[in-house]
Design an enzyme around this catalytic site. Structure first.
Site, mmCIF file in Angstrom:
data_model
loop_
_atom_site.group_PDB
_atom_site.id
_atom_site.type_symbol
_atom_site.label_atom_id
_atom_site.label_comp_id
_atom_site.label_asym_id
_atom_site.label_seq_id
_atom_site.Cartn_x
_atom_site.Cartn_y
_atom_site.Cartn_z
ATOM 1 N N LYS A 67 -6.648 3.977 -4.684
ATOM 2 C CA LYS A 67 -6.191 4.602 -5.942
ATOM 3 C C LYS A 67 -5.549 3.570 -6.880
ATOM 4 O O LYS A 67 -5.824 3.546 -8.059
ATOM 5 C CB LYS A 67 -5.173 5.723 -5.655
ATOM 6 N N ARG A 81 1.010 9.739 7.644
ATOM 7 C CA ARG A 81 0.712 9.889 6.212
ATOM 8 C C ARG A 81 -0.680 10.489 6.018
ATOM 9 O O ARG A 81 -0.900 11.312 5.140
ATOM 10 C CB ARG A 81 0.814 8.530 5.503
ATOM 11 N N ARG A 128 -3.700 -4.455 3.283
ATOM 12 C CA ARG A 128 -3.224 -4.270 1.900
ATOM 13 C C ARG A 128 -1.978 -5.108 1.615
ATOM 14 O O ARG A 128 -1.067 -5.198 2.441
ATOM 15 C CB ARG A 128 -2.912 -2.790 1.680
ATOM 16 N N ARG A 186 0.949 16.081 -4.814
ATOM 17 C CA ARG A 186 0.574 15.969 -3.400
ATOM 18 C C ARG A 186 0.658 17.301 -2.688
ATOM 19 O O ARG A 186 0.322 17.385 -1.509
ATOM 20 C CB ARG A 186 1.506 14.986 -2.699
ATOM 21 N N ARG A 195 3.764 -3.534 2.883
ATOM 22 C CA ARG A 195 4.750 -2.440 2.961
ATOM 23 C C ARG A 195 5.004 -1.992 4.400
ATOM 24 O O ARG A 195 4.065 -1.897 5.189
ATOM 25 C CB ARG A 195 4.253 -1.240 2.137
HETATM 26 P P1 AMP Z 1 2.299 6.085 -1.956
HETATM 27 O O1 AMP Z 1 2.600 4.709 -2.476
HETATM 28 O O2 AMP Z 1 1.675 6.981 -2.997
HETATM 29 O O3 AMP Z 1 1.521 6.058 -0.678
HETATM 30 O O4 AMP Z 1 3.723 6.768 -1.625
HETATM 31 C C1 AMP Z 1 4.618 6.182 -0.700
HETATM 32 C C2 AMP Z 1 5.580 7.239 -0.210
HETATM 33 O O5 AMP Z 1 6.349 7.755 -1.313
HETATM 34 C C3 AMP Z 1 4.944 8.454 0.425
HETATM 35 O O6 AMP Z 1 4.619 8.249 1.799
HETATM 36 C C4 AMP Z 1 6.043 9.504 0.236
HETATM 37 O O7 AMP Z 1 7.103 9.296 1.143
HETATM 38 C C5 AMP Z 1 6.565 9.161 -1.159
HETATM 39 N N1 AMP Z 1 5.821 9.873 -2.224
HETATM 40 C C6 AMP Z 1 5.020 9.328 -3.176
HETATM 41 N N2 AMP Z 1 4.516 10.261 -3.995
HETATM 42 C C7 AMP Z 1 5.007 11.448 -3.537
HETATM 43 C C8 AMP Z 1 4.819 12.801 -3.946
HETATM 44 N N3 AMP Z 1 4.023 13.117 -4.984
HETATM 45 N N4 AMP Z 1 5.482 13.764 -3.239
HETATM 46 C C9 AMP Z 1 6.298 13.466 -2.205
HETATM 47 N N5 AMP Z 1 6.488 12.209 -1.749
HETATM 48 C C10 AMP Z 1 5.851 11.205 -2.414
#
Ligand code: AMP
Length: 239
Positions: free
Chosen positions: A39, A197, A153, A114, A186
């Site tokens: 993404k 996840r 990544r 989400r 990360r």
């Molecule tokens: P990402 O970089 O999008 O994979 O997000 C990293 C982490 O941030 C996720 O595993 C969640 O803990 C939190 N997070 C990001 N976006 C959301 C969302 N829309 N709702 C809830 N938690 C989120």
């Protein structure tokens, strides 16, 4: 780009890019896909060609955590475990962002919504601003492939630019192409956290995709091809 430091050549290129954007439609789009589906990489390409802004809730949250804001302090524990942060926090951090001038031509939502509550919140928020979701792009990937993608990544934290050690390496190993700053791996990209996840994505986020499917906004793109071919499919669906 920091215009005060840019060369005349770079400024001219930037002007051409922005003029080209003007011929493209203004849109608000959602990129949906499990962690590791690309993404962030695709959002970067879209924003370069269409001059939309990227709104990644993951990046915004990581920024809050780094700055130890009240939202960041509350969000950190769930993020470290790969769980979802509360809707209250996530919904609150996107409000200001969509009103910023960089988002005037359109927004690429990356990692949001989400769950069903966030999707309803987004509909209300956009309609109160006289805007709506125009396209939802689902990035479809074979689950086994995700682990290799995530383990390789590397991320530039302040911009959210993502690389992959094999599939999309930076020009200089371990350094961001634009700023030369270090890239990080990360903590939540580790295999144990990843598993959780992906499960959350399958259980809670997939029904949101179905919701957009019923509204007729959905395009599904197979990401098991090279990055530029994936992008071609995405950009064709936006014009
Ligand atoms: P990402 O970089 O999008 O994979 O997000 C990293 C982490 O941030 C996720 O595993 C969640 O803990 C939190 N997070 C990001 N976006 C959301 C969302 N829309 N709702 C809830 N938690 C989120």
């Amino acid at each position: 780009m920091d215009l005060s430091k840019a060369s005349l050549e770079d400024l001219k290129k930037e002007l051409v890019r922005r003029e080209q954007c003007e011929s493209k439609p203004k849109k608000n789009i959602i990129l949906m896909g499990p962690p590791g589906s690309g993404k962030g990489t695709q959002a970067n390409k879209i924003l370069n060609d269409f001059c939309y802004c990227q709104l990644s809730t993951g990046d915004l949250l990581r920024d809050h955590v780094a700055k130890k804001t009240p939202e960041g302090i509350k969000a950190k524990e769930a993020m470290d475990k790969g769980q979802l942060v509360t809707d209250e926090i996530v919904n609150s951090i996107i409000v200001g962002a969509i009103r910023s001038p960089q988002c005037a031509r359109g927004v690429i939502f990356d990692g949001y919504p989400r769950n069903a509550e966030q999707a309803a919140n987004l509909d209300n928020l956009l309609s109160s601003e006289g805007r709506k979701i125009d396209n939802v792009i689902q990035l479809k990937v074979n689950e086994e492939e995700l682990y290799g993608r995530i383990e390789g990544r590397r991320v530039h934290l302040s911009s959210g630019r993502t690389y992959h050690v094999k599939n999309n390496p930076p020009k200089v190993e371990g350094k961001d192409d634009v700023t030369g700053e270090p890239l990080i791996h990360r903590d939540d990209d580790k295999r144990e956290v990843m598993q959780g996840r992906i499960e959350i994505y399958n259980k809670i986020t997939t029904p949101v995709i179905e919701y957009y499917g019923t509204k007729g906004h959905l395009t599904t793109v197979d990401v098991m091809q090279n990055i530029n071919d994936v992008y071609k499919n995405i950009s064709n669906s936006l014009i």
